[in-house]
Design an enzyme around this catalytic site. Structure first.
Site, short mmCIF file in Angstrom:
data_model
loop_
_atom_site.label_atom_id
_atom_site.label_comp_id
_atom_site.label_asym_id
_atom_site.label_seq_id
_atom_site.Cartn_x
_atom_site.Cartn_y
_atom_site.Cartn_z
N CYS A 38 0.84 -1.20 0.00
CA CYS A 38 0.00 0.00 0.00
C CYS A 38 0.87 1.25 0.00
O CYS A 38 0.63 2.19 -0.76
CB CYS A 38 -0.92 -0.02 1.22
SG CYS A 38 -2.15 1.31 1.23
N CYS A 39 1.90 1.25 0.87
CA CYS A 39 2.82 2.39 0.91
C CYS A 39 3.53 2.58 -0.43
O CYS A 39 3.78 3.71 -0.86
CB CYS A 39 3.86 2.19 2.01
SG CYS A 39 3.23 2.45 3.69
N CYS B 72 -1.14 7.93 7.33
CA CYS B 72 -2.47 7.69 6.77
C CYS B 72 -3.43 7.28 7.90
O CYS B 72 -3.03 6.63 8.87
CB CYS B 72 -2.42 6.59 5.72
SG CYS B 72 -1.47 7.04 4.24
N CYS C 140 -3.70 3.48 9.18
CA CYS C 140 -2.49 2.89 9.76
C CYS C 140 -1.86 3.73 10.86
O CYS C 140 -0.68 3.56 11.19
CB CYS C 140 -1.47 2.63 8.65
SG CYS C 140 -2.03 1.43 7.42
N CYS D 174 7.65 3.92 5.94
CA CYS D 174 6.77 3.77 4.78
C CYS D 174 7.56 3.40 3.53
O CYS D 174 7.01 2.85 2.58
CB CYS D 174 5.99 5.05 4.52
SG CYS D 174 7.00 6.47 4.05
#
Length: 256
Positions: free
Chosen positions: A131-132, A212, A215, A238
């Site tokens: 995702c990062c 985010c 998280c 990240c």
């Protein structure tokens, strides 16, 4: 008749910066106050195209104030992952207006990449590294292609992965500057008070480090300031500053 010398075209494949450059800059500015170092670098203007990378998090106002006091037109890059706290976006607008920043560049992930790799918008829940990568790392890499030097707000005290952080380091062949590398939490608090800088609205609610929304969680007293990031995962970065890819993982080994 003498023929003019023929100009031979060539591709300059030399790196923009090397470890030797970082060492030289660390030696040159050893013991120099942060504000003086930044002013010298920005006024000399001989490092190429410079940009500040900012999360507009709880401590971001310090670095942004230092930069704005010298040149409010320095590009400030902010990555909107589309998973940000609304309070962070509001804080970005507040600091931009208050500090007189005139070149804040907000960039976002590629819509096609999101559609292919995170169409349900839940990748953070089972693959935070992935995702990062699509929401932070790759978008920043793209926007940084226009710059030779990045300035980060990292501090050595923030986590175990940042201890011993140098002021100058090499990121690929780009130069990365960490002006606040040796600053302590007390130094930051004193600067906030001296310049009456506004706080991130979530800080007083127990969020010393903010990323985010899915998280990021509150941090308990005595915990690492970044303990609330990716809680429950073996993850503290990240990937925009420190690689999140394990080179010893068989999946990352070359085929041949």
């Amino acid at each position: 008749m003498t023929q003019p010398l023929r100009k031979i075209d060539f591709i300059d494949a030399r790196p923009r910066f090397t470890e030797a450059d970082a060492i030289a800059l660390n030696n040159r500015f050893r013991g120099t106050e942060t504000a003086e170092m930044l002013r010298t670098l920005l006024e000399e203007n001989n490092l190429g195209r410079i940009a500040v990378v900012s999360s507009f998090g709880t401590e971001s106002a310090v670095l942004l104030h230092l930069i704005a006091s010298i040149d409010p037109g320095v590009p400030v890059l902010f990555g909107d992952t589309l998973k940000m706290f609304p309070e962070t976006l509001d804080y970005r607008d507040t600091l931009t207006r208050l500090l007189g920043l005139t070149n804040v560049i907000t960039y976002q992930p590629d819509p096609e990449a999101l559609a292919k790799k995170d169409d349900k918008e839940l990748r953070w829940s089972y693959d935070p590294d992935g995702c990062c990568e699509i929401r932070k790392v790759i978008p920043l890499e793209k926007v940084l292609t226009d710059f030779d030097v990045s300035i980060s707000g990292r501090k050595g005290f923030q986590s175990s992965t940042r201890k011993g952080l140098p002021r100058f380091e090499i990121d690929g062949d780009r130069l990365k500057i960490n002006p606040l590398a040796s600053w302590t939490k007390e130094d930051l608090e004193a600067y906030f008070e001296l310049h009456d800088l506004p706080r991130h609205p979530l800080e007083e609610e127990g969020y010393p480090s903010i990323g985010c929304q899915p998280c990021t969680s509150k941090v308990k007293p005595g915990e690492d300031p970044r303990a609330g990031r990716w809680r429950g995962w073996d993850k503290v970065e990240c990937g925009i500053h420190t690689s999140i890819v394990d080179p010893d993982d068989p999946a990352n080994q070359p085929v041949f």
